[in-house]
Design a protein around this motif. Structure first.
Motif, short mmCIF file in Angstrom:
data_model
loop_
_atom_site.label_atom_id
_atom_site.label_comp_id
_atom_site.label_asym_id
_atom_site.label_seq_id
_atom_site.Cartn_x
_atom_site.Cartn_y
_atom_site.Cartn_z
N LEU A 44 5.41 -8.55 52.99
CA LEU A 44 6.78 -7.77 52.85
C LEU A 44 6.75 -6.46 52.23
O LEU A 44 7.37 -5.56 52.57
CB LEU A 44 7.96 -8.82 52.53
CG LEU A 44 8.31 -9.90 53.30
CD1 LEU A 44 9.34 -10.62 52.36
CD2 LEU A 44 9.41 -9.40 54.42
N TRP A 45 6.21 -6.50 51.16
CA TRP A 45 6.15 -5.36 50.26
C TRP A 45 5.25 -4.18 50.97
O TRP A 45 5.81 -3.01 51.08
CB TRP A 45 5.53 -5.44 48.93
CG TRP A 45 5.39 -4.57 48.06
CD1 TRP A 45 4.33 -3.91 47.56
CD2 TRP A 45 6.42 -3.63 47.54
NE1 TRP A 45 4.77 -2.82 47.01
CE2 TRP A 45 5.85 -2.65 46.62
CE3 TRP A 45 7.98 -4.01 47.51
CZ2 TRP A 45 6.71 -1.74 45.94
CZ3 TRP A 45 8.82 -3.06 46.65
CH2 TRP A 45 8.06 -1.90 46.01
N TYR A 46 3.79 -4.46 51.59
CA TYR A 46 3.10 -3.34 52.03
C TYR A 46 3.42 -3.07 53.46
O TYR A 46 3.16 -1.80 53.67
CB TYR A 46 1.64 -3.86 51.80
CG TYR A 46 1.27 -3.82 50.66
CD1 TYR A 46 0.90 -2.51 49.94
CD2 TYR A 46 1.04 -4.91 49.64
CE1 TYR A 46 0.52 -2.38 48.76
CE2 TYR A 46 0.49 -4.86 48.46
CZ TYR A 46 0.36 -3.56 48.11
OH TYR A 46 -0.20 -3.44 46.54
N SER A 47 4.25 -3.89 54.33
CA SER A 47 4.66 -3.61 55.63
C SER A 47 5.96 -3.07 55.77
O SER A 47 6.10 -2.36 56.73
CB SER A 47 4.17 -4.67 56.46
OG SER A 47 5.04 -5.93 56.32
N LEU A 48 6.64 -3.71 55.17
CA LEU A 48 8.23 -3.47 55.17
C LEU A 48 9.27 -2.67 54.10
O LEU A 48 10.18 -2.34 54.08
CB LEU A 48 9.10 -4.65 55.52
CG LEU A 48 8.51 -5.30 56.74
CD1 LEU A 48 9.46 -6.67 57.02
CD2 LEU A 48 8.81 -4.52 57.95
N HIS A 49 8.00 -2.61 53.01
CA HIS A 49 8.62 -1.86 51.72
C HIS A 49 9.93 -2.92 51.23
O HIS A 49 10.69 -2.40 50.54
CB HIS A 49 8.96 -0.58 51.68
CG HIS A 49 7.84 0.18 52.27
ND1 HIS A 49 6.55 0.45 51.43
CD2 HIS A 49 7.44 0.74 53.40
CE1 HIS A 49 5.66 0.90 51.95
NE2 HIS A 49 6.32 1.47 53.28
N LEU A 50 9.86 -4.25 51.51
CA LEU A 50 10.98 -5.17 50.78
C LEU A 50 10.27 -5.74 49.76
O LEU A 50 9.27 -6.39 49.76
CB LEU A 50 11.10 -6.10 52.13
CG LEU A 50 11.98 -5.48 53.38
CD1 LEU A 50 12.28 -6.49 54.24
CD2 LEU A 50 13.38 -4.56 52.73
N SER A 51 11.30 -6.24 48.70
CA SER A 51 10.90 -6.94 47.78
C SER A 51 10.59 -8.36 48.26
O SER A 51 11.35 -9.01 49.18
CB SER A 51 11.99 -6.93 46.71
OG SER A 51 11.62 -8.05 45.68
N SER A 52 9.80 -9.21 47.46
CA SER A 52 9.57 -10.65 47.68
C SER A 52 10.67 -11.32 47.52
O SER A 52 10.95 -12.67 47.75
CB SER A 52 8.30 -10.94 47.07
OG SER A 52 8.66 -10.86 45.72
N GLN A 53 11.83 -10.82 46.77
CA GLN A 53 12.91 -11.67 46.34
C GLN A 53 13.71 -12.21 47.41
O GLN A 53 14.42 -13.16 47.34
CB GLN A 53 13.84 -10.76 45.46
CG GLN A 53 13.51 -10.42 44.14
CD GLN A 53 14.71 -9.51 43.41
OE1 GLN A 53 14.09 -8.74 43.03
NE2 GLN A 53 15.81 -9.76 43.79
N ILE A 54 13.64 -11.66 48.53
CA ILE A 54 14.43 -12.00 49.72
C ILE A 54 13.88 -13.52 50.29
O ILE A 54 14.48 -14.15 51.13
CB ILE A 54 14.46 -11.19 50.65
CG1 ILE A 54 12.97 -10.99 51.42
CG2 ILE A 54 15.06 -9.84 50.18
CD1 ILE A 54 12.99 -10.14 52.72
N ILE A 55 12.82 -13.86 49.72
CA ILE A 55 12.03 -15.19 50.25
C ILE A 55 12.02 -16.17 48.91
O ILE A 55 11.69 -17.46 49.10
CB ILE A 55 10.72 -15.10 50.74
CG1 ILE A 55 9.82 -14.56 49.76
CG2 ILE A 55 10.92 -14.38 51.96
CD1 ILE A 55 8.41 -14.74 50.21
N TRP A 56 12.50 -15.82 47.78
CA TRP A 56 12.32 -16.66 46.52
C TRP A 56 13.08 -17.85 46.70
O TRP A 56 12.47 -19.15 46.57
CB TRP A 56 12.72 -15.94 45.40
CG TRP A 56 11.73 -15.05 44.94
CD1 TRP A 56 10.48 -14.76 45.40
CD2 TRP A 56 11.87 -14.03 43.71
NE1 TRP A 56 9.97 -13.76 44.55
CE2 TRP A 56 11.01 -13.31 43.62
CE3 TRP A 56 13.06 -13.88 42.89
CZ2 TRP A 56 10.71 -12.38 42.64
CZ3 TRP A 56 12.84 -13.05 42.02
CH2 TRP A 56 11.83 -12.29 41.63
#
Length: 186
Positions: A44-56
């Motif tokens: 998520l971080w490297y491909s979509l620049h999203l924080s991993s928080q969205i899957i926690w």
């Protein structure tokens, strides 16, 4: 790339290997979801620049319930049914709630592994190195959760420092797959 990125990638690789090597383990699903959490978070971080928080929230829910493989398999329908409200809660949750949920899940994970450690000691009068390391791993999870919430700048440095320790725990799990137990008595 920065040092923290190398640490994250190395940690992800190690924790993705563990479930494949411990597939007969009582804790297989815990390791599977822990590895997936790292892999999905990194992707998520490297491909979509999203924080991993969205899957926690969903992954920590699965990690807690996956600690005992037999329980997870027996209750799979109930667990998957419970995943639906968890996904809804995750979608509408705030960052603070995600941190809080993760913090509570980490306390539960640590408590469960500490309980296993305690019962092996009571039953066999021996210290289980595996459960000792998993309890320490859980304590680091709790520690990282606290630092991220309390002081994000200090939290990030401590996060990666403790991730290095967790990498060594992961390497131990990869290379020493037998649970060594030793007595504290002569």
């Amino acid at each position: 790339m920065e040092l923290y990125e190398y640490i994250s990638i190395l940690s992800t690789i190690i924790w993705m290997l563990i479930p494949f090597l411990l597939k007969k383990s009582k804790h297989f699903f815990f390791f599977l979801f822990a590895g997936l959490s790292d892999a999905i978070g990194l992707t998520l971080w490297y491909s979509l620049h999203l924080s991993s928080q969205i899957i926690w929230i969903p992954l920590f829910y699965l990690m807690v319930l996956g600690i005992d493989k037999n329980f997870f398999i027996r209750k799979i329908k109930l667990i998957l049914t419970g995943l639906i409200p968890i996904l809804i809660i995750n979608y509408y949750s705030t960052t603070y709630f995600q941190y809080l949920f993760t913090f509570v899940a980490n306390i539960i994970i640590t408590t469960i592994f500490a309980r296993y450690f305690y019962w092996v000691f009571i039953k066999n009068s021996k210290v289980s190195l595996f459960y000792l390391l998993m309890t320490i791993y859980g304590l680091f999870l709790v520690y990282k959760s606290i630092l991220i919430v309390v002081n994000i700048n200090l939290g990030l440095n401590a996060y990666y420092a403790t991730t290095l320790v967790q990498i060594f725990i992961g390497l131990f799990l990869i290379f020493v797959r037998k649970d060594y137990q030793f007595s504290l008595k002569d």
